[in-house]
Design an enzyme around this catalytic site. Structure first.
Site, short mmCIF file in Angstrom:
data_model
loop_
_atom_site.label_atom_id
_atom_site.label_comp_id
_atom_site.label_asym_id
_atom_site.label_seq_id
_atom_site.Cartn_x
_atom_site.Cartn_y
_atom_site.Cartn_z
N ASP A 71 0.85 -1.20 0.00
CA ASP A 71 0.00 0.00 0.00
C ASP A 71 0.88 1.25 0.00
O ASP A 71 2.06 1.20 0.37
CB ASP A 71 -0.96 0.00 1.20
CG ASP A 71 -0.23 0.11 2.55
OD1 ASP A 71 0.82 -0.54 2.72
OD2 ASP A 71 -0.72 0.84 3.43
N GLU A 100 0.07 -0.92 5.87
CA GLU A 100 1.12 -0.36 6.72
C GLU A 100 0.92 1.14 6.93
O GLU A 100 1.07 1.66 8.04
CB GLU A 100 2.50 -0.61 6.10
CG GLU A 100 3.67 -0.40 7.06
CD GLU A 100 4.16 1.04 7.16
OE1 GLU A 100 4.90 1.35 8.09
OE2 GLU A 100 3.79 1.86 6.29
N1 BES Z 1 8.73 3.14 5.49
C1 BES Z 1 8.11 4.09 6.36
C2 BES Z 1 8.85 4.31 7.66
C3 BES Z 1 10.27 4.79 7.49
C4 BES Z 1 10.60 5.79 6.60
C5 BES Z 1 11.25 4.25 8.28
C6 BES Z 1 11.91 6.20 6.47
C7 BES Z 1 12.53 4.66 8.16
C8 BES Z 1 12.88 5.63 7.26
C9 BES Z 1 6.69 3.60 6.67
O1 BES Z 1 6.00 3.24 5.49
C10 BES Z 1 5.91 4.70 7.29
O2 BES Z 1 5.70 5.71 6.63
N2 BES Z 1 5.45 4.54 8.51
C11 BES Z 1 4.57 5.47 9.15
C12 BES Z 1 3.90 4.81 10.30
C13 BES Z 1 2.58 4.23 10.02
C14 BES Z 1 2.06 3.54 11.24
C15 BES Z 1 1.61 5.22 9.50
C16 BES Z 1 5.33 6.62 9.74
O3 BES Z 1 6.48 6.48 10.13
O4 BES Z 1 4.73 7.70 9.80
MN MN Z 2 7.15 2.06 4.29
MN MN Z 3 5.32 5.15 4.54
#
Ligand code: BES
Ligand code: MN
Ligand code: MN
Length: 451
Positions: free
Chosen positions: A84, A149
């Site tokens: 996603d 995710e």
């Molecule tokens: N891949 C990202 C997280 C990320 C980005 C980790 C860059 C390390 C470096 C992930 O898809 C993401 O965006 N996570 C969200 C959390 C989610 C629960 C909505 C975030 O970190 O805001």
């Molecule tokens: Mn991600």
């Molecule tokens: Mn992300």
């Protein structure tokens, strides 16, 4: 020429097809696209030679599962990624449409190019290459991909909680993070957790004339401003009683390693962020602020009059979206209670504030002295020709905590994004040379683990 070098243009074409599917998990109108993206990944896994490939259907978006278990006695690696993506808005800031991938120079531009379709693709193609050229894999491999995710991963957590025997593994491999700098192979050993809230604030039971009642009527937007400023001060310090109690400071060894990272603060502020200056806790070094300290941010305020021109109104209600990022050893449930109590304590008179939690994920911190991480560092070093660095990241990947808690499986975060890949922003991109090196790194990783 190796299989990987020979097939680079096929990989690019395949990734483009994946990126054309607007699998946005927050918007219900994209449900059919979510399914198309899951089917796409499923077909790719089958074509790669993975067995038992199927969609796991439950209440949420389908999970994609596949396995190859032909290496008895060897370790089992569980690959995780998400198909996603985030919504593409603001649309008018994209130089090419978000779901019509375009290559400019060495980069491919599209929503999800880096986060996370490009990196899911790396995992699939690494396995494909090994299976096509040697007919087998050096270790046992499982895949578990999700389509939620970006909205908190509620259903994958519910599934993993049941400890399905088929998820048994020695280590998980997550390709969903960034390298510290171009050409610098990087393993991420710490992620922040997060709790996402909506705060519903109500004053009078209907909108009021701001001249007739201003000075006497409660104003929910003013109340939100007051609440936000009470929760976090100008120095970036969070005023939620007990919130910092469990925060573990980074070790001296880690601090020293961070201080040695090649870094140009001016470029980070002005180019990467496009900002004027940094803010936050004084006397706390930057990497510690974004990797090892909790934060509280507001994401949007809804309410009142936002149309053209002026309207003199005191709105009856307003909503604010807020998240807190947590670090080891903060606990999600405890922090939610602390947050609710703090909001209650600082809500000004005349309004009510109701807290709704949307989703949460625990922070994670992995000890790098682990053979699965060492092997990953070695594989990336061999492919990139440079020593691998260990960093943390301020972002959140909830599954890492879930695998740890319910399966006891450590996650290896081999990420191939770049700091300027514009994750969640307009003009998201993925650096194609990183995709190619990523594929070779993951394949090399499996070979090393098999030795
Ligand atoms: N891949 C990202 C997280 C990320 C980005 C980790 C860059 C390390 C470096 C992930 O898809 C993401 O965006 N996570 C969200 C959390 C989610 C629960 C909505 C975030 O970190 O805001
Ligand atoms: Mn991600
Ligand atoms: Mn992300």
């Amino acid at each position: 020429m190796s299989y990987f070098q020979q097939h680079q243009s096929d990989f690019v074409e395949g990734l483009k097809a994946f990126l054309r599917i607007p699998s946005i998990s927050t918007l219900s109108e994209n449900k059919p696209d979510i399914r198309r993206a899951a089917d796409f990944a499923l077909k790719e896994l089958r074509a790669a030679g993975m067995t038992a490939a199927e969609l796991i259907e439950g209440q949420g978006n389908p999970l994609v599962y596949a396995e190859w278990l032909g290496a008895p006695g060897k370790p089992t690696v569980l690959f995780y990624g998400h198909y996603d993506v985030q919504p593409p808005d603001p649309l008018d800031e994209w130089k090419s449409p978000p779901f019509e991938p375009e290559i400019r120079g060495d980069d491919i531009f599209a929503r999800g190019a880096c986060d996370d379709k490009g990196q899911v693709y790396i995992q699939i193609k690494a396995v494909e290459g090994l299976l096509k050229t040697t007919g087998k894999l050096p270790v046992n491999v499982k895949f578990l991909l999700e389509g939620e995710e970006e909205t908190g991963g509620e259903h994958i957590e519910a599934y993993v909680k049941t400890k399905p025997p088929r998820l048994k593994a020695d280590a998980a491999v997550v390709c969903d993070t960034e390298m510290f700098a171009p050409d610098l192979p990087t393993i991420c050993v710490g992620l922040r957790g997060m709790v996402y809230y909506e705060l519903f604030v109500e004053g009078a039971n209907h909108d009021l004339h701001s001249g007739v009642y201003g000075g006497a009527a409660p104003n929910p937007i003013m109340a939100i401003a007051e609440i936000l400023c009470a929760l976090k001060d100008r120095d970036g310090h969070i005023h939620i009683p007990g919130f910092y109690d469990r925060v573990v400071p980074p070790s001296q060894k880690e601090r020293n390693a961070w201080a040695r990272l090649p870094f140009d603060e001016k470029e980070y502020v002005e180019k990467e962020m496009g900002a004027r200056e940094l803010v936050g806790e004084p006397n706390v070094p930057l990497f510690e602020r974004v990797w090892a300290r909790p934060t509280l941010e507001a994401h949007g305020i809804r309410g009142g009059f936002v149309g053209e021109g002026a309207k003199t109104v005191i709105p009856a209600r307003a909503v604010v979206k807020i998240s807190t990022r947590l670090v080891a050893d903060q606990r999600v449930d405890e922090s939610v209670e602390q947050f609710k109590a703090a909001v209650k304590a600082v809500t000004p008179k005349g309004v009510t504030a109701q807290v709704k939690m949307l989703h949460s994920g625990a922070p994670s911190l992995t000890n790098p002295d682990n053979p699965f991480i060492h092997a990953a560092a070695e594989a990336m070093k061999q492919v990139f020709g440079k020593e691998t660095v260990y960093i943390r990241s301020g972002g959140s990947i909830p599954i890492v905590g879930v695998f740890d808690r319910y399966l006891g499986v450590p996650s290896v975060l081999m990420g191939f994004g770049l700091p300027d890949d514009n994750l969640h922003a307009p003009n998201e991109k993925f650096h194609l040379p990183n995709m190619f090196r990523g594929i070779e790194s993951v394949a090399r990783y499996l070979e090393i683990l098999g030795q």
